[in-house]
Enzyme design. Structure first.
Site, PDB file in Angstrom:
ATOM      1  N   GLN A 172     -11.910   5.366  46.554  1.00 54.81           N
ATOM      2  CA  GLN A 172     -12.885   4.724  46.158  1.00 54.81           C
ATOM      3  C   GLN A 172     -11.813   3.771  45.480  1.00 54.81           C
ATOM      4  OE1 GLN A 172     -15.542   7.708  44.346  1.00 54.81           O
ATOM      5  NE2 GLN A 172     -17.300   6.517  45.012  1.00 54.81           N
ATOM      6  N   HIS A 220     -13.153   0.156  48.726  1.00 52.57           N
ATOM      7  CA  HIS A 220     -12.670  -0.749  48.209  1.00 52.57           C
ATOM      8  C   HIS A 220     -11.992  -1.542  47.979  1.00 52.57           C
ATOM      9  CE1 HIS A 220     -16.320   2.258  45.915  1.00 52.57           C
ATOM     10  NE2 HIS A 220     -16.473   1.930  46.820  1.00 52.57           N
ATOM     11  N   CYS A 235      -6.591 -21.370  46.293  1.00 53.44           N
ATOM     12  CA  CYS A 235      -6.080 -21.188  48.014  1.00 53.44           C
ATOM     13  C   CYS A 235      -5.320 -22.385  48.785  1.00 53.44           C
ATOM     14  CB  CYS A 235      -6.623 -21.230  48.793  1.00 53.44           C
ATOM     15  SG  CYS A 235      -6.145 -20.931  50.642  1.00 53.44           S
ATOM     16  N   GLY A 290     -12.343  13.856  41.792  1.00 54.41           N
ATOM     17  CA  GLY A 290     -12.175  12.503  40.510  1.00 54.41           C
ATOM     18  C   GLY A 290     -13.305  11.648  40.758  1.00 54.41           C
TER      19      GLY A 290
HETATM   20 ZN   LIG Z   1      -8.043 -20.619  52.337  1.00 49.76          ZN
END
Ligand SMILES: [Zn+2]
Length: 276
Positions: A99, A117, A176, A216
């Protein structure tokens, strides 16, 4: 505690499904989200819906993440990661599912890892298929926001950090480079589901395994708890190493209330490095 019951558990079950959580990385300097009772230690992390809808939430996230990443990036595997890598080399791990988003299992030498995740060292665009290394985005964040780069602050398991006293309004978030779209770390946020293909791979590995070892995790996050439930419903035994209570305590065959690194170090010594 003697490692005997845990050693016995690992030796009796050859195909282990290992599920790890934040407690596995605390000895590497990455703090846990929850206390021994499974309650939040700090402010709840940003929800996906807020991150996508609210520019102020994104500024705040990236400002905190800029600071948190510096320590996350510097973190190194500890004895818990190393012992689990040794367990895999000994042929005992059918699948390791974590995780955690820190990549420390792979850094310790585990090959067969599902990052349930996601990974904090990758950033993706929400509008196009672009994926960029976090290190590149970090350089851009620092270039645009030099005043934030010098801050040190408490850090969370997802590379987030506490910076409540700062004004985030001036924080400049890069878009981006390819399409101008919204950038998001390639981690599953709170309020976001695990990608279907990834969840299906974990479930398939569960079916091939004959026992589960939780390391854990308080199992408060459903994506992890769901795997434990499925294992239990299949009638397979489950052991957990965790300092506090877990959401699945009533489903466990064995509970080791100890620090992960300590318990696994003892286990490895007892097993003679897990050699067959
Ligand atoms: Zn992009």
């Amino acid at each position: 505690m003697t490692p005997a019951p845990l050693l016995d558990f690992v030796q009796r079950h050859q195909r282990l499904f290992v599920l790890t959580g934040a407690g596995c990385s605390t000895a590497s300097g990455i703090p846990d989200y929850r206390d021994a009772h499974g309650e939040w230690k700090r402010a709840q992390p940003v929800l996906l819906q807020n991150f996508l809808a609210d520019e102020a939430a994104r500024r705040r996230y990236w400002a905190r993440s800029l600071v948190g990443w510096q320590r996350m990036h510097a973190a190194r595997p500890n004895d818990a990661h190393r012992a689990l890598a040794a367990l895999e080399r000994g042929g005992r791990v059918e699948q390791l599912v974590t995780q955690n988003v820190d990549g420390l299992h792979q850094a310790a030498g585990s090959d067969n890892v599902i990052d349930l995740h996601g990974r904090i060292d990758v950033v993706r665009c929400m509008a196009c298929p672009a994926r960029v290394p976090r290190a590149e985005v970090q350089a851009e964040l620092v270039r645009r926001n030099p005043a934030f780069a010098d801050r040190d602050a408490r850090m969370a398991p997802d590379g987030d950090a506490d910076l409540e006293s700062l004004d985030f309004a001036a924080f400049d978030v890069p878009a981006c480079a390819r399409c101008g779209g919204l950038l998001k770390p390639d981690v599953v946020f709170f309020g976001e589901g695990v990608p279907k293909e990834r969840a299906a791979r974990a479930t398939a590995a569960l079916e091939r395994s004959d026992a589960m070892l939780v390391v854990g995790s308080s199992l408060m996050v459903y994506s992890g708890y769901r795997l434990v439930q499925a294992m239990s419903q299949a009638g397979k035994p489950i052991a957990a190493i965790n300092l506090g209570r877990t959401r699945a305590d009533d489903l466990l065959s064995l509970k080791v209330t100890e620090d992960c690194a300590d318990a696994l170090r003892l286990l490895e010594r007892g097993a003679g490095s897990f050699a067959r």
